[in-house]
Design a protein around this motif. Structure first.
Motif, PDB file in Angstrom:
ATOM      1  N   ARG A 160     -23.278  21.703  76.561  1.00  0.00           N
ATOM      2  CA  ARG A 160     -22.680  22.501  75.498  1.00  0.00           C
ATOM      3  C   ARG A 160     -21.754  21.718  74.646  1.00  0.00           C
TER       4      ARG A 160
ATOM      5  N   HIS B 199     -27.599  31.552  68.421  1.00  0.00           N
ATOM      6  CA  HIS B 199     -28.333  30.675  67.633  1.00  0.00           C
ATOM      7  C   HIS B 199     -27.463  30.276  66.386  1.00  0.00           C
ATOM      8  N   TRP B 200     -28.095  28.991  65.870  1.00  0.00           N
ATOM      9  CA  TRP B 200     -27.217  28.330  64.965  1.00  0.00           C
ATOM     10  C   TRP B 200     -27.165  29.210  63.510  1.00  0.00           C
TER      11      TRP B 200
ATOM     12  N   TRP C 151     -34.801  28.060  66.103  1.00  0.00           N
ATOM     13  CA  TRP C 151     -35.811  26.855  66.185  1.00  0.00           C
ATOM     14  C   TRP C 151     -35.548  26.120  67.643  1.00  0.00           C
TER      15      TRP C 151
ATOM     16  N   ASP D 147     -21.643  33.115  68.381  1.00  0.00           N
ATOM     17  CA  ASP D 147     -22.303  33.425  69.650  1.00  0.00           C
ATOM     18  C   ASP D 147     -21.586  34.383  70.508  1.00  0.00           C
TER      19      ASP D 147
ATOM     20  N   THR E 124     -14.988  32.131  69.202  1.00  0.00           N
ATOM     21  CA  THR E 124     -14.885  31.261  70.317  1.00  0.00           C
ATOM     22  C   THR E 124     -16.102  31.014  71.157  1.00  0.00           C
ATOM     23  N   GLY E 125     -17.346  31.370  70.654  1.00  0.00           N
ATOM     24  CA  GLY E 125     -18.872  30.700  71.022  1.00  0.00           C
ATOM     25  C   GLY E 125     -19.026  31.089  72.302  1.00  0.00           C
TER      26      GLY E 125
ATOM     27  N   GLU F 115     -10.054  24.877  71.076  1.00  0.00           N
ATOM     28  CA  GLU F 115      -9.779  24.326  72.082  1.00  0.00           C
ATOM     29  C   GLU F 115     -10.305  22.815  72.423  1.00  0.00           C
ATOM     30  N   GLU F 116     -11.397  22.462  72.023  1.00  0.00           N
ATOM     31  CA  GLU F 116     -12.031  20.984  72.072  1.00  0.00           C
ATOM     32  C   GLU F 116     -10.984  20.162  71.116  1.00  0.00           C
TER      33      GLU F 116
ATOM     34  N   ARG G 247     -23.993  21.671  67.415  1.00  0.00           N
ATOM     35  CA  ARG G 247     -24.561  21.671  68.641  1.00  0.00           C
ATOM     36  C   ARG G 247     -25.925  21.392  68.873  1.00  0.00           C
TER      37      ARG G 247
ATOM     38  N   LEU H  56     -19.237  25.919  64.709  1.00  0.00           N
ATOM     39  CA  LEU H  56     -19.718  26.005  63.460  1.00  0.00           C
ATOM     40  C   LEU H  56     -19.209  27.313  62.765  1.00  0.00           C
ATOM     41  N   ALA H  57     -19.119  28.427  63.592  1.00  0.00           N
ATOM     42  CA  ALA H  57     -19.056  29.803  63.154  1.00  0.00           C
ATOM     43  C   ALA H  57     -17.461  29.809  62.556  1.00  0.00           C
TER      44      ALA H  57
ATOM     45  N   ALA I 290      -6.793  29.913  72.615  1.00  0.00           N
ATOM     46  CA  ALA I 290      -6.116  31.218  72.640  1.00  0.00           C
ATOM     47  C   ALA I 290      -6.083  31.738  74.118  1.00  0.00           C
TER      48      ALA I 290
ATOM     49  N   SER J  89     -28.911  18.384  72.214  1.00  0.00           N
ATOM     50  CA  SER J  89     -29.995  18.229  73.331  1.00  0.00           C
ATOM     51  C   SER J  89     -31.221  17.694  72.709  1.00  0.00           C
ATOM     52  N   LYS J  90     -31.061  17.110  71.457  1.00  0.00           N
ATOM     53  CA  LYS J  90     -32.074  16.456  70.699  1.00  0.00           C
ATOM     54  C   LYS J  90     -31.840  14.958  70.302  1.00  0.00           C
TER      55      LYS J  90
HETATM   56  P1  FAD Z   1     -19.357  27.339  69.595  1.00  0.00           P
HETATM   57  O1  FAD Z   1     -20.435  26.147  68.890  1.00  0.00           O
HETATM   58  O2  FAD Z   1     -19.644  27.457  70.806  1.00  0.00           O
HETATM   59  O3  FAD Z   1     -18.053  27.069  69.131  1.00  0.00           O
HETATM   60  C1  FAD Z   1     -17.089  27.858  69.599  1.00  0.00           C
HETATM   61  C2  FAD Z   1     -15.756  26.862  69.743  1.00  0.00           C
HETATM   62  O4  FAD Z   1     -14.401  27.857  70.402  1.00  0.00           O
HETATM   63  C3  FAD Z   1     -16.000  25.922  70.783  1.00  0.00           C
HETATM   64  O5  FAD Z   1     -15.680  24.629  70.289  1.00  0.00           O
HETATM   65  C4  FAD Z   1     -14.996  26.084  71.862  1.00  0.00           C
HETATM   66  O6  FAD Z   1     -14.441  25.205  72.638  1.00  0.00           O
HETATM   67  C5  FAD Z   1     -14.064  27.037  71.236  1.00  0.00           C
HETATM   68  N1  FAD Z   1     -13.114  28.101  72.069  1.00  0.00           N
HETATM   69  C6  FAD Z   1     -13.635  28.876  72.963  1.00  0.00           C
HETATM   70  N2  FAD Z   1     -12.834  29.512  73.704  1.00  0.00           N
HETATM   71  C7  FAD Z   1     -11.501  29.250  72.881  1.00  0.00           C
HETATM   72  C8  FAD Z   1     -10.308  29.722  73.129  1.00  0.00           C
HETATM   73  N3  FAD Z   1      -9.837  30.405  74.056  1.00  0.00           N
HETATM   74  N4  FAD Z   1      -9.370  29.405  72.303  1.00  0.00           N
HETATM   75  C9  FAD Z   1      -9.940  28.272  71.312  1.00  0.00           C
HETATM   76  N5  FAD Z   1     -10.884  27.818  71.120  1.00  0.00           N
HETATM   77  C10 FAD Z   1     -11.734  28.234  72.011  1.00  0.00           C
HETATM   78  N6  FAD Z   1     -29.555  27.078  68.082  1.00  0.00           N
HETATM   79  C11 FAD Z   1     -30.480  27.139  67.277  1.00  0.00           C
HETATM   80  O7  FAD Z   1     -30.747  27.958  66.536  1.00  0.00           O
HETATM   81  N7  FAD Z   1     -31.605  26.113  67.501  1.00  0.00           N
HETATM   82  C12 FAD Z   1     -31.302  24.959  68.341  1.00  0.00           C
HETATM   83  O8  FAD Z   1     -32.078  24.125  68.344  1.00  0.00           O
HETATM   84  C13 FAD Z   1     -30.138  24.846  69.117  1.00  0.00           C
HETATM   85  N8  FAD Z   1     -29.768  24.060  70.005  1.00  0.00           N
HETATM   86  C14 FAD Z   1     -28.829  24.204  70.746  1.00  0.00           C
HETATM   87  C15 FAD Z   1     -28.618  23.180  71.471  1.00  0.00           C
HETATM   88  C16 FAD Z   1     -27.516  23.098  72.204  1.00  0.00           C
HETATM   89  C17 FAD Z   1     -27.174  21.834  73.283  1.00  0.00           C
HETATM   90  C18 FAD Z   1     -26.630  24.065  72.289  1.00  0.00           C
HETATM   91  C19 FAD Z   1     -25.338  24.058  73.012  1.00  0.00           C
HETATM   92  C20 FAD Z   1     -26.776  25.193  71.323  1.00  0.00           C
HETATM   93  C21 FAD Z   1     -27.941  25.197  70.519  1.00  0.00           C
HETATM   94  N9  FAD Z   1     -27.959  25.927  69.806  1.00  0.00           N
HETATM   95  C22 FAD Z   1     -29.172  26.061  68.819  1.00  0.00           C
HETATM   96  C23 FAD Z   1     -27.150  27.293  69.530  1.00  0.00           C
HETATM   97  C24 FAD Z   1     -26.131  26.912  68.426  1.00  0.00           C
HETATM   98  O9  FAD Z   1     -25.433  25.600  68.483  1.00  0.00           O
HETATM   99  C25 FAD Z   1     -24.930  28.095  68.663  1.00  0.00           C
HETATM  100  O10 FAD Z   1     -25.588  29.285  68.422  1.00  0.00           O
HETATM  101  C26 FAD Z   1     -23.849  27.918  67.771  1.00  0.00           C
HETATM  102  O11 FAD Z   1     -23.074  26.563  67.937  1.00  0.00           O
HETATM  103  C27 FAD Z   1     -22.798  28.763  67.985  1.00  0.00           C
HETATM  104  O12 FAD Z   1     -21.542  28.583  67.111  1.00  0.00           O
HETATM  105  P2  FAD Z   1     -20.203  29.339  67.280  1.00  0.00           P
HETATM  106  O13 FAD Z   1     -19.295  28.430  66.766  1.00  0.00           O
HETATM  107  O14 FAD Z   1     -20.404  30.685  67.619  1.00  0.00           O
HETATM  108  O15 FAD Z   1     -19.862  28.804  68.991  1.00  0.00           O
END
Ligand code: FAD
Length: 384
Positions: A113, A272-273, A301, A255, A96-97, A30-31, A38, A7-8, A72, A42-43
């Motif tokens: 995840r 968080h989201w 939430w 994240d 990269t979460g 990577e995916e 995400r 998402l980020a 990366a 879990s819902k």
């Molecule tokens: P991510 O979503 O983790 O995305 C990072 C991406 O980077 C991934 O696809 C990963 O594969 C990729 N990546 C990692 N390393 C590398 C690399 N070296 N090179 C290239 N790509 C790479 N938050 C809430 O506020 N409320 C909720 O109810 C809630 N429920 C959730 C339920 C679940 C099951 C999960 C897992 C999370 C939940 N969250 C919730 C948290 C929220 O989804 C995360 O905070 C959000 O997804 C973070 O986004 P992001 O883009 O930072 O990281």
């Protein structure tokens, strides 16, 4: 260039375009899946209500080169090393979460995840299956909810004295009755030693038999690949209040980012989201030389055991907690963390969505509250 297609990452692409950047953008993930959300994993996904949570974003219109299935591996100034070769960049967003922590043992353990994780777990949540969930945190509680609804025999094993202890301290204890009400066995103060072929062995030597084991004990920022680079890493990518790393032209969001919060006078890394959704706007501005500051009141939430649980703020700044409503009553209540000067530092609400909206504004404004009015759930929070 944006690395991490969650998402980020996708929000960073949108924000760069919204801020007028017309140059080339590459989004590396990577995916192999297109960016997806995400929280529904879990819902709705576990409950079988949907199979896809793809982020609603028109990547073609954004004119972004999508590079999926590529990771990366390293970073030098102006060069991103990936599994597909080296790529030069002028500006880089790190998104990269995080990756889930796994526990020791030979037995199969599910984590949650990715969409693949969710679909694999859902297949095993069949009536009568014995499911052991390790960790009564946000993910553990939501998995237990879905598994119980699917007719599984669910045991949640938690090392702490209450559910959600790491996130909420003693307030998490008010959720204990929800487990029994959902027919879920909750074992508190139980530390897992190993995951075995037929369940778990606890540190005490006790065994928990299970057909399915789900580990939900937290995540680590996915920043291993930055080892040896000039980017500082300490519980995530260290960034300032503009989300800039110390390497010029490199920002971090979501994240994986630990930013300096002016409001709370501390570093925050929020998994968080809402953070993944909002922070990219500041990061894009910073990358394009604008003077934006990221200083939100964090919000999230969780939907568990039929309750909508919402949180806004940062409670370590508080001195005491007051309850609004009775957690043992009809279920709608809130916990308010107050600082020494009776200012609201954080609020947790259970089925009181209006309170969290008003509470977040009050934390933002930083004004004093009247504790006596605050504890009366009939008084709107904004009038306290
Ligand atoms: P991510 O979503 O983790 O995305 C990072 C991406 O980077 C991934 O696809 C990963 O594969 C990729 N990546 C990692 N390393 C590398 C690399 N070296 N090179 C290239 N790509 C790479 N938050 C809430 O506020 N409320 C909720 O109810 C809630 N429920 C959730 C339920 C679940 C099951 C999960 C897992 C999370 C939940 N969250 C919730 C948290 C929220 O989804 C995360 O905070 C959000 O997804 C973070 O986004 P992001 O883009 O930072 O990281």
């Amino acid at each position: 260039m944006v690395v991490g297609a969650g998402l980020a990452g996708v929000r960073s692409v949108e924000a760069l375009r919204a801020h007028g950047f017309a140059g080339r953008i590459t989004l590396i993930g990577e995916e192999r899946h297109r960016p997806y959300d995400r929280p529904p994993l879990s819902k709705a996904v576990l409950l079988g209500e949907t199979d896809s949570t793809v982020v609603d974003s028109d990547l073609d219109a954004l004119d972004v080169r999508l590079c999926l299935g590529a990771a990366a591996k390293g970073l030098r100034e102006g060069v991103l090393e990936t599994t597909e070769g080296e790529l030069e960049y002028d500006g880089l967003v790190i998104a990269t979460g995080a990756t889930p922590v796994r526990l020791r043992g030979e037995g199969r353990q599910h984590v949650l995840r990715t969409i693949d994780d969710a679909l694999a777990l859902r297949e095993r949540l069949v009536p009568g299956a014995r499911v052991a969930v390790i960790g009564a945190g946000w993910i553990g509680a939501e998995v237990a909810t879905a598994a119980a609804r699917a007719g599984c025999a669910v045991t949640v094993v938690e090392a702490g004295e209450t559910p959600l202890a790491a996130a909420l301290g003693a307030v998490g204890g008010h959720t204990i009755p929800w487990y029994a009400q959902a027919g879920v066995e909750l074992r508190l103060g139980a530390k897992v030693g190993t995951i075995d072929a037929d369940g778990l062995t606890l540190m005490s030597g006790a065994r928990v038999k299970a057909d399915v084991v789900v580990t939900g004990v937290g995540v680590r920022p996915a920043v291993e690949w930055l080892k040896g680079s000039a980017v500082e890493v300490d519980n995530g990518v260290v960034v300032d209040e503009h989300l800039r790393t110390r390497l010029p032209g490199v920002v971090a969001v979501g994240d994986c980012a630990s930013w300096w919060s002016r409001r709370f006078g501390t570093r925050l890394r929020v998994e968080h989201w809402d953070t993944a959704l909002q922070a990219p706007d500041t990061a894009a501005a910073a990358l394009l030389g604008e003077d934006a500051v990221y200083d939100p009141v964090p919000y999230f939430w969780s939907e568990q055991f039929g309750h909508m649980v919402q949180f806004a703020g940062h409670h370590p700044a508080a001195e005491r907690v007051l309850l609004r409503g009775d957690p043992r009553g009809e279920g709608k209540w809130a916990a308010c963390w107050l600082t020494a000067g009776d200012r609201l530092a954080a609020i947790l609400t259970v089925d009181r969505p209006r309170d969290v909206v008003q509470g977040r504004r009050i934390v933002e404004a930083g004004h004093r509250l009247d504790p006596a009015r605050l504890t009366d759930p009939a008084v709107p929070l904004r009038d306290c």
